[in-house]
Enzyme design. Structure first.
Site, PDB file in Angstrom:
ATOM      1  N   CYS A 144      -7.858 -15.001  -6.136  1.00  0.00           N
ATOM      2  CA  CYS A 144      -8.523 -13.929  -5.384  1.00  0.00           C
ATOM      3  C   CYS A 144      -9.635 -13.248  -6.179  1.00  0.00           C
ATOM      4  CB  CYS A 144      -7.497 -12.911  -4.914  1.00  0.00           C
ATOM      5  SG  CYS A 144      -6.223 -13.663  -3.913  1.00  0.00           S
ATOM      6  N   ASN A 158      -5.294 -11.447   4.037  1.00  0.00           N
ATOM      7  CA  ASN A 158      -5.799 -11.780   2.698  1.00  0.00           C
ATOM      8  C   ASN A 158      -6.360 -13.206   2.711  1.00  0.00           C
ATOM      9  OD1 ASN A 158      -6.074 -12.613   0.040  1.00  0.00           O
ATOM     10  ND2 ASN A 158      -4.135 -11.753  -0.656  1.00  0.00           N
ATOM     11  N   HIS A 160     -11.216  -6.910  -2.985  1.00  0.00           N
ATOM     12  CA  HIS A 160     -10.477  -8.030  -2.411  1.00  0.00           C
ATOM     13  C   HIS A 160      -9.528  -7.464  -1.353  1.00  0.00           C
ATOM     14  CE1 HIS A 160      -7.845 -11.256  -1.737  1.00  0.00           C
ATOM     15  NE2 HIS A 160      -6.883 -10.834  -2.533  1.00  0.00           N
TER      16      HIS A 160
HETATM   17  N1  ACO Z   1       8.755  -8.334   7.518  1.00  0.00           N
HETATM   18  C1  ACO Z   1       9.831  -7.509   7.458  1.00  0.00           C
HETATM   19  N2  ACO Z   1      10.437  -7.160   6.340  1.00  0.00           N
HETATM   20  C2  ACO Z   1       9.952  -7.652   5.187  1.00  0.00           C
HETATM   21  C3  ACO Z   1       8.833  -8.517   5.162  1.00  0.00           C
HETATM   22  C4  ACO Z   1       8.238  -8.855   6.383  1.00  0.00           C
HETATM   23  N3  ACO Z   1       7.165  -9.668   6.465  1.00  0.00           N
HETATM   24  N4  ACO Z   1       8.567  -8.847   3.879  1.00  0.00           N
HETATM   25  C5  ACO Z   1       9.464  -8.203   3.129  1.00  0.00           C
HETATM   26  N5  ACO Z   1      10.308  -7.503   3.912  1.00  0.00           N
HETATM   27  C6  ACO Z   1      11.432  -6.639   3.503  1.00  0.00           C
HETATM   28  C7  ACO Z   1      11.949  -7.053   2.147  1.00  0.00           C
HETATM   29  O1  ACO Z   1      12.927  -8.049   2.293  1.00  0.00           O
HETATM   30  C8  ACO Z   1      12.545  -5.736   1.654  1.00  0.00           C
HETATM   31  O2  ACO Z   1      13.815  -5.582   2.229  1.00  0.00           O
HETATM   32  P1  ACO Z   1      15.076  -5.099   1.347  1.00  0.00           P
HETATM   33  O3  ACO Z   1      14.675  -3.743   0.832  1.00  0.00           O
HETATM   34  O4  ACO Z   1      16.177  -5.094   2.331  1.00  0.00           O
HETATM   35  O5  ACO Z   1      15.201  -6.126   0.272  1.00  0.00           O
HETATM   36  C9  ACO Z   1      11.669  -4.657   2.275  1.00  0.00           C
HETATM   37  O6  ACO Z   1      10.942  -5.317   3.333  1.00  0.00           O
HETATM   38  C10 ACO Z   1      10.707  -3.990   1.322  1.00  0.00           C
HETATM   39  O7  ACO Z   1       9.926  -4.966   0.627  1.00  0.00           O
HETATM   40  P2  ACO Z   1       8.970  -4.513  -0.521  1.00  0.00           P
HETATM   41  O8  ACO Z   1       8.648  -5.696  -1.363  1.00  0.00           O
HETATM   42  O9  ACO Z   1       9.527  -3.283  -1.180  1.00  0.00           O
HETATM   43  O10 ACO Z   1       7.654  -4.081   0.289  1.00  0.00           O
HETATM   44  P3  ACO Z   1       6.400  -3.375  -0.286  1.00  0.00           P
HETATM   45  O11 ACO Z   1       6.247  -2.052   0.341  1.00  0.00           O
HETATM   46  O12 ACO Z   1       6.320  -3.477  -1.780  1.00  0.00           O
HETATM   47  O13 ACO Z   1       5.215  -4.314   0.284  1.00  0.00           O
HETATM   48  C11 ACO Z   1       3.744  -6.166  -0.232  1.00  0.00           C
HETATM   49  C12 ACO Z   1       5.186  -5.683  -0.015  1.00  0.00           C
HETATM   50  C13 ACO Z   1       2.965  -5.915   1.047  1.00  0.00           C
HETATM   51  C14 ACO Z   1       3.760  -7.640  -0.569  1.00  0.00           C
HETATM   52  C15 ACO Z   1       3.093  -5.356  -1.379  1.00  0.00           C
HETATM   53  O14 ACO Z   1       3.977  -5.354  -2.480  1.00  0.00           O
HETATM   54  C16 ACO Z   1       1.748  -5.910  -1.788  1.00  0.00           C
HETATM   55  O15 ACO Z   1       0.777  -5.824  -1.070  1.00  0.00           O
HETATM   56  N6  ACO Z   1       1.612  -6.463  -3.014  1.00  0.00           N
HETATM   57  C17 ACO Z   1       0.354  -6.977  -3.522  1.00  0.00           C
HETATM   58  C18 ACO Z   1       0.029  -8.333  -3.019  1.00  0.00           C
HETATM   59  C19 ACO Z   1      -1.400  -8.714  -3.424  1.00  0.00           C
HETATM   60  O16 ACO Z   1      -2.249  -7.855  -3.494  1.00  0.00           O
HETATM   61  N7  ACO Z   1      -1.705  -9.944  -3.727  1.00  0.00           N
HETATM   62  C20 ACO Z   1      -3.089 -10.175  -4.131  1.00  0.00           C
HETATM   63  C21 ACO Z   1      -3.321 -11.364  -4.731  1.00  0.00           C
HETATM   64  S1  ACO Z   1      -3.057 -12.756  -3.704  1.00  0.00           S
HETATM   65  C22 ACO Z   1      -3.735 -14.076  -4.658  1.00  0.00           C
HETATM   66  O17 ACO Z   1      -4.255 -13.916  -5.710  1.00  0.00           O
HETATM   67  C23 ACO Z   1      -3.557 -15.488  -4.133  1.00  0.00           C
END
Ligand code: ACO
Length: 326
Positions: A111, A282, A252
């Site tokens: 990314c 993304n 990004h």
């Molecule tokens: N639908 C419903 N529930 C979900 C989903 C989904 N799609 N995905 C996860 N959950 C659940 C999880 O299982 C978890 O449940 P639990 O508490 O019972 O275990 C709960 O939701 C909370 O999950 P978290 O991981 O705490 O969610 P968070 O608020 O951290 O958001 C996210 C997750 C959106 C992935 C965030 O952490 C994020 O954006 N991270 C950065 C990602 C990024 O920027 N990547 C960039 C680079 S990509 C590249 O370089 C190729």
């Protein structure tokens, strides 16, 4: 010579999949995806789409805006981590658009790829080696995410964006800062997975393909909101500019919450954030030029505007560039 930015373009697959449509085959909901990420829908590549078809379409739009003939392009730099061919896809884009004089190659930095590509290409112009360069960011992550893993598959979309750089009297790449930290590679990767094959008693090789994208979302989130403001600050310092001089922040497009948090840490008002994560998700190396293209074509970004842009992701890698559009 200075670098000027004179054209942009973008392309996305025709197939649009909303969060509601996604929740029919993944255990998720529009409410979860939209509240955690800001994403409402994404474009997904179908059988006929490819990095080459999307990249070439974006490139042609950028050339048309720039008023530059493909035959006058000196270099085609394709930032992608999901090429159609492991040997690279830039050459096929070069052939497809008729940039017959251009050297073409891929740059792989996930990314961060578009920002790394923009800075790399700029060096060839600043040294006087090349006049016209096409920088393309394109990715099709739908082919590499695990569609059983709701933590990751809901985040990604497919697409391509392109920018034409031209040698000019003015220097419009005002400053940049690029970083990598391989010690954090485990947080986000898409690794080769092979099985051992015995060719003879003492010759063993490994053959196979790549696995699926793996990400520790929380770690990447924490990394992004800390690392991105830091590189933007450093790039601004090199540009001898202040945060108040920034007209537009194009990050990004991974997550609206990351964009809001970075803008907040920098002290930039939310109305300066250019975002299309709701529409595309993304799109990795394509996300910055797709967002830039929409903002330029809608008249939001005008010639002379100062843009702070930053990519971040797998590697881990991250970087920022401060540029003046035009
Ligand atoms: N639908 C419903 N529930 C979900 C989903 C989904 N799609 N995905 C996860 N959950 C659940 C999880 O299982 C978890 O449940 P639990 O508490 O019972 O275990 C709960 O939701 C909370 O999950 P978290 O991981 O705490 O969610 P968070 O608020 O951290 O958001 C996210 C997750 C959106 C992935 C965030 O952490 C994020 O954006 N991270 C950065 C990602 C990024 O920027 N990547 C960039 C680079 S990509 C590249 O370089 C190729």
């Amino acid at each position: 010579m200075g670098v000027t930015f004179i054209g942009c373009g973008a392309a996305a697959p025709a197939k649009i999949v909303s969060n509601d449509a996604l929740s029919k085959f993944v255990d998720t909901s529009d409410e979860w995806i939209a509240s955690r990420t800001g994403i409402r829908q994404r474009h997904l590549a179908e059988a006929g789409d490819s990095i080459v078809s999307l990249g070439a379409a974006a490139a042609q739009q950028a050339l048309a805006m720039a008023g530059v003939d493909a035959a006058d392009i000196d270099m085609v730099l394709l930032a992608t981590s999901t090429p159609d061919d492991l040997y690279g896809s830039a050459c096929l884009i070069q052939a497809s658009i008729g940039a017959n004089r251009a050297v073409a190659f891929d740059l792989s930095a996930a990314c961060s790829g578009f920002v790394f590509g923009l800075v790399t290409a700029s060096q060839f112009i600043q040294t006087g080696s090349y006049q016209n360069i096409l920088v393309i960011g394109a990715d099709i992550h739908s082919r590499w995410v695990d569609w059983q893993d709701r933590n990751t598959c809901v985040l990604f979309g497919d697409g391509a964006g392109a920018v034409v750089l031209q040698a000019g009297q003015q220097e419009n790449l005002l400053g940049f800062e690029l970083r990598s930290d391989g010690s954090q590679n485990d947080a986000l990767h898409l690794r080769y997975e092979g099985t051992n094959i015995e060719l003879s008693d003492d010759v063993q090789v490994k053959q196979g393909g790549f696995g699926r994208l793996m990400m520790n979302g929380k770690e990447v989130y924490r990394f992004a909101v800390n690392a991105v403001p830091d590189v933007i600050d450093k790039a601004l310092f090199k540009a001898q500019l202040q945060v108040a001089d920034v007209d537009w922040l194009i990050l990004h497009q991974a997550n609206q919450r990351i964009m809001d948090a970075v803008a907040d840490r920098l002290g930039l008002p939310p109305e300066k954030i250019v975002s299309n994560v709701a529409e595309y998700g993304n799109t990795s190396a394509a996300s910055i030029p797709i967002a830039l293209n929409a903002a330029v074509r809608s008249g939001k970004i005008k010639p002379g505007d100062t843009i702070a842009t930053s990519g971040f992701g797998a590697g881990l890698s991250w970087g920022a560039a401060i540029l003046r559009w035009g």
